[in-house]
Design an enzyme around this catalytic site. Structure first.
Site, mmCIF file in Angstrom:
data_model
loop_
_atom_site.group_PDB
_atom_site.id
_atom_site.type_symbol
_atom_site.label_atom_id
_atom_site.label_comp_id
_atom_site.label_asym_id
_atom_site.label_seq_id
_atom_site.Cartn_x
_atom_site.Cartn_y
_atom_site.Cartn_z
ATOM 1 N N LYS A 117 0.928 -1.096 -0.250
ATOM 2 C CA LYS A 117 0.094 -0.039 -0.016
ATOM 3 C C LYS A 117 0.711 1.136 0.087
ATOM 4 C CE LYS A 117 -4.131 -1.646 2.025
ATOM 5 N NZ LYS A 117 -5.224 -1.544 3.209
ATOM 6 N N LYS A 198 -5.732 -11.076 -6.574
ATOM 7 C CA LYS A 198 -6.902 -11.223 -5.577
ATOM 8 C C LYS A 198 -7.989 -10.173 -5.785
ATOM 9 C CE LYS A 198 -6.501 -9.005 -1.587
ATOM 10 N NZ LYS A 198 -6.579 -8.682 -0.055
ATOM 11 N N LYS A 201 -11.735 -4.688 -2.986
ATOM 12 C CA LYS A 201 -12.521 -3.703 -3.118
ATOM 13 C C LYS A 201 -12.221 -2.512 -3.819
ATOM 14 C CE LYS A 201 -14.681 -4.823 1.573
ATOM 15 N NZ LYS A 201 -13.904 -4.481 3.237
#
Ligand code: AMP
Ligand code: TRP
Length: 341
Positions: A117, A198, A201
């Site tokens: 991130k 993967k 969201k």
């Protein structure tokens, strides 16, 4: 003291950001629902974790309620599970500070989710780094021994365990050592548009995820467009080029609860990938459509949702507050009477 409990305690958390997708459902929520009878469970909507990246305030408010309604619609039963919002229980933020003071920086810098991130951001916020310490506090405040999560959270749960061990070593036996419980099926649901990534969201690409609020037609379309390969063989496989077909079979297996062999038997007479995609779509629709309907009903009854979350927070505080008092006393803090219950 570390309490002896008859039933294992389960704690898990989920962020109120973005729409829930099939990976969240199969990798986490469905398993929480299946276990709510055998275990004493706490399910936490982790809004404090969500703000480690900027959230538009109105979106955070809306997302928190929507997630609560969706969890209830998916079968979380507030009579059997303590469902609550993290920021409603102040002990979480406080535990996070205390635990951060015994957590070496190097442990946090090593977290793969942080590295991934942080690499996407120009300016990395402190909360993004200390995120796993807040998560450790979530789990440790409830003496949870089992943490059912998807594969991606394993490292964070292991860190919580390390933090607990370190605290116990420094201040005496206080925390239960938690362990991650990763489901065998659907630990990692992959994107339909790209089976090497993967399902997440944050990915915005159309056809990437199946959301729990998608209509039947949207679900059919997403599966129809799912990336596969140029072959014809319908089989479970670790080979990179078969990742798309493998993902479809894993979704089918986790949704229906059937064994690998049963799944292969189901598809023995299938006519190619088109047939496979259509049948996977149908089992997913059968699982998701009732959730979507219940979700709509729940979103219309604001008072009932408030009541459930208020009751959950009260039950969570009754566990977390005395634990926090114990932690502070162990560390040598004076705890005034008004902070005890
Ligand atoms: P998050 O979407 O990061 O808030 O994750 C909520 C829960 O869903 C966690 O237990 C995750 O491990 C799980 N999860 C998220 N994405 C997936 C996926 N693609 N496959 C399986 N589990 C997932
Ligand atoms: N970090 C987890 C996720 O993104 C959410 C989470 C927060 C959590 N606290 C937790 C999961 C405690 C399990 C236990 O999925």
């Amino acid at each position: 003291m570390v309490p002896e409990r008859e039933r294992p305690r389960v704690f898990s958390g989920i962020q109120p950001t973005g729409s829930l997708h099939l990976g969240n459902y199969l990798g986490a929520i469905k398993r929480w629902v299946e276990r709510q009878d055998e275990k004493e469970s706490f399910i936490c909507i982790v809004d404090l974790h969500a703000v480690t990246v900027y959230q538009e305030p109105e979106a955070l408010r809306r997302g928190t309620r929507q997630l609560a309604a969706l969890l209830l619609a998916a079968g979380i039963d507030p009579a059997r599970v303590t469902l609550f919002v993290q920021s409603h229980v102040r002990a979480h933020a406080e535990a996070s500070w205390l635990l951060s003071c015994i957590t070496p920086l190097g442990w946090l810098e090593r977290m793969t989710q942080f590295k991934a991130k942080a690499a996407q951001q120009q300016s990395v916020l402190t909360g993004l780094l200390t995120y796993p310490v807040l998560q450790a506090g979530d789990i440790l405040l409830y003496d949870a021994d089992e943490v059912p999560v998807g594969e991606d959270q394993k490292q964070h749960i292991e860190l919580a365990r390390d933090v607990a061990q370190r605290f116990n070593h420094l201040y005496g036996d206080t925390f239960v050592l938690p362990r991650p419980v990763i489901g065998e099926a659907a630990a990692r649901v992959m994107g339909l548009d790209d089976p090497t990534r993967k399902m997440s969201k944050s990915a915005k690409a159309r056809g990437h995820a199946v959301r729990l609020t998608d209509s039947d037609d949207e679900i059919r379309r997403a599966f129809k467009r799912a990336v596969t390969d140029s072959g014809r063989e319908i089989a479970f496989s670790d080979e990179p080029e078969k990742a798309g077909v493998n993902n479809l079979l894993e979704i089918y297996r986790a949704t229906t609860g059937r064994s690998r062999q049963q799944v292969l038997d189901d598809f023995a007479g299938a006519r190619g990938y088109g047939d496979l995609k259509q049948r996977v779509a149908e089992v997913v629709i059968a699982a998701i459509a009732p959730i979507r309907r219940r979700y709509r009903e729940l979103m219309e009854d604001a008072a009932e949702l408030d009541r459930i979350l208020r009751q959950g927070a009260e039950a969570a505080r009754a566990e977390a507050e005395p634990k926090l008092v114990e932690v502070k006393e162990r560390m040598g803090f004076e705890v005034p009477d008004e902070l005890r219950r």
